[in-house]
Design a protein around this motif. Structure first.
Motif, PDB file in Angstrom:
ATOM      1  N   GLY A   1      -4.573   0.747  -3.296  1.00 16.15           N
ATOM      2  CA  GLY A   1      -4.931   0.574  -4.705  1.00 16.15           C
ATOM      3  C   GLY A   1      -5.783   1.660  -5.323  1.00 16.15           C
ATOM      4  N   GLY A   2      -5.925   2.797  -4.641  1.00 10.79           N
ATOM      5  CA  GLY A   2      -6.701   3.883  -5.242  1.00 10.79           C
ATOM      6  C   GLY A   2      -8.189   3.598  -5.254  1.00 10.79           C
ATOM      7  N   ASP A   3      -8.925   4.385  -6.029  1.00 16.95           N
ATOM      8  CA  ASP A   3     -10.388   4.318  -6.000  1.00 16.95           C
ATOM      9  C   ASP A   3     -11.016   3.612  -7.199  1.00 16.95           C
ATOM     10  N   ILE A   4     -10.283   3.492  -8.295  1.00 16.13           N
ATOM     11  CA  ILE A   4     -10.868   2.936  -9.522  1.00 16.13           C
ATOM     12  C   ILE A   4     -10.265   1.563  -9.785  1.00 16.13           C
ATOM     13  N   PRO A   5     -11.074   0.511  -9.826  1.00 14.50           N
ATOM     14  CA  PRO A   5     -10.539  -0.846 -10.001  1.00 14.50           C
ATOM     15  C   PRO A   5     -10.235  -1.186 -11.454  1.00 14.50           C
ATOM     16  N   ASP A   6      -9.343  -0.391 -12.043  1.00 12.78           N
ATOM     17  CA  ASP A   6      -8.990  -0.566 -13.454  1.00 12.78           C
ATOM     18  C   ASP A   6      -7.521  -0.200 -13.617  1.00 12.78           C
ATOM     19  N   ARG A   7      -6.718  -1.153 -14.041  1.00  7.88           N
ATOM     20  CA  ARG A   7      -5.282  -0.928 -14.178  1.00  7.88           C
ATOM     21  C   ARG A   7      -4.969   0.189 -15.171  1.00  7.88           C
ATOM     22  N   ALA A   8      -5.736   0.258 -16.264  1.00  5.80           N
ATOM     23  CA  ALA A   8      -5.457   1.252 -17.298  1.00  5.80           C
ATOM     24  C   ALA A   8      -5.793   2.663 -16.829  1.00  5.80           C
TER      25      ALA A   8
ATOM     26  N   ASN B   1      -6.158   3.587 -13.557  1.00  7.70           N
ATOM     27  CA  ASN B   1      -5.643   3.866 -12.218  1.00  7.70           C
ATOM     28  C   ASN B   1      -4.359   3.075 -11.990  1.00  7.70           C
ATOM     29  N   PRO B   2      -3.197   3.696 -12.198  1.00 10.98           N
ATOM     30  CA  PRO B   2      -1.927   2.987 -12.008  1.00 10.98           C
ATOM     31  C   PRO B   2      -1.760   2.387 -10.611  1.00 10.98           C
ATOM     32  N   LYS B   3      -2.349   3.005  -9.597  1.00  6.68           N
ATOM     33  CA  LYS B   3      -2.224   2.480  -8.242  1.00  6.68           C
ATOM     34  C   LYS B   3      -2.852   1.094  -8.113  1.00  6.68           C
ATOM     35  N   PHE B   4      -3.923   0.877  -8.854  1.00  6.12           N
ATOM     36  CA  PHE B   4      -4.574  -0.435  -8.815  1.00  6.12           C
ATOM     37  C   PHE B   4      -3.663  -1.482  -9.450  1.00  6.12           C
ATOM     38  N   GLY B   5      -3.022  -1.109 -10.536  1.00  6.23           N
ATOM     39  CA  GLY B   5      -2.070  -2.009 -11.165  1.00  6.23           C
ATOM     40  C   GLY B   5      -0.894  -2.324 -10.253  1.00  6.23           C
ATOM     41  N   GLN B   6      -0.413  -1.315  -9.527  1.00  3.52           N
ATOM     42  CA  GLN B   6       0.687  -1.536  -8.593  1.00  3.52           C
ATOM     43  C   GLN B   6       0.285  -2.517  -7.494  1.00  3.52           C
TER      44      GLN B   6
ATOM     45  N   VAL C   1     -12.844  -0.919  -4.653  1.00  5.05           N
ATOM     46  CA  VAL C   1     -11.498  -1.447  -4.422  1.00  5.05           C
ATOM     47  C   VAL C   1     -11.397  -1.981  -2.991  1.00  5.05           C
ATOM     48  N   SER C   2     -10.894  -3.180  -2.882  1.00  5.12           N
ATOM     49  CA  SER C   2     -10.705  -3.996  -1.671  1.00  5.12           C
ATOM     50  C   SER C   2     -11.588  -5.234  -1.696  1.00  5.12           C
TER      51      SER C   2
END
Length: 264
Positions: free
Chosen positions: A113-120, A122-127, A171-172
């Motif tokens: 999910g990447g490093d930034i817990p924000d869907r907008a 950080n697309p990886k978090f949204g995924q 994240v996690s």
């Protein structure tokens, strides 16, 4: 015929780079089935022969060159298999099989999910959140006893991390991820076997960062790896353990293996 079945799960972080410690683990612990995540090997270069020599002749692979990859290696027969694309982009993050007794075994590697817990931002978090939502929809339709194992990349409980307060925005362990995992658990009534056998707030970690000079001394762990069972199947579980000693072997993975034993 054996009256128990032991199933192990391990994010190995490159099966070819760490084949020696996997072989040691299988020799010492001898689980009936081993589920691997993050194998980082396409099927044609997976070290299948090495596992077959140890008796793990039933192999179901879903590999990917350099990234991701999952595998199920077994000393008992496996029938059927599926490879669900919960990432919706073709990444090799799931493989499932059915055992001869009718039980399903699903092996999953949920995105970090990447490093930034924000869907907008950080697309990886949204995924990651979308992946969990697809798993939730799938869980709601399950009708057979199922064991779901793997690297979930989420430590849900306060006692699943070394510092709840310091990791709330990491994240996690963020509230949005924990809530998404709770919805997944509720969709099928999954029983978290780790916390069934080691109730909170007892310490229970499965991952320690490579960044620590001495992982054991700092003990900044997280419980990212899980085994969840359907309610009826959970009643057959007779033991669960994590193998922290593997974190010190050779060139270790940053994760350790877990094993659950079931009464058949």
């Amino acid at each position: 015929m054996a009256d128990t079945l032991s199933i192990a799960s391990w994010n190995i972080n490159s099966v070819r780079a760490r084949l020696d410690i996997v072989e040691r683990f299988l020799t010492e612990q001898a689980p009936d089935i081993l589920c691997l995540q993050e194998t980082k090997a396409a099927n044609d270069v997976f070290p299948a022969v090495a596992f077959a020599r140890l008796g793990y002749t039933h192999q179901v692979l879903h590999g990917q060159r350099m990234y991701h990859g999952v595998a199920i290696l077994s000393r008992v027969p496996l029938v059927e298999d599926d490879r669900l694309d919960w990432q919706a982009n073709g990444e090799a993050r799931h493989v499932g099989v059915r055992l001869a007794n009718g039980m399903r075994l699903e092996n999953v590697y949920i995105p970090a999910g990447g490093d930034i817990p924000d869907r907008a931002l950080n697309p990886k978090f949204g995924q990651k959140l979308d992946f969990l939502e697809r798993m939730t929809d799938w869980s709601a339709g399950l009708a057979v006893p199922t064991l779901l194992v793997g690297d979930f990349n989420i430590a849900p409980l306060e006692s699943d991390v070394w510092s709840h307060r310091q990791l709330l925005d990491v994240v996690s362990h963020t509230p949005v991820e924990v809530a998404a995992l709770a919805r997944l658990q509720a969709a099928h009534g999954w029983v978290d076997l780790g916390r069934h056998f080691v109730p909170p707030p007892e310490r229970l970690y499965t991952w320690w960062s490579y960044r620590a000079k001495d992982w054991a001394a700092s003990d900044r762990g997280r419980r990212l790896d899980h085994m969840w069972a359907s309610p009826a199947l959970a009643g057959q579980a007779i033991g669960h353990r994590v193998h922290e000693e593997c974190r010190d072997w050779g060139r270790p993975s940053d994760h350790i293996p877990l094993i659950t034993e079931f009464r058949l």
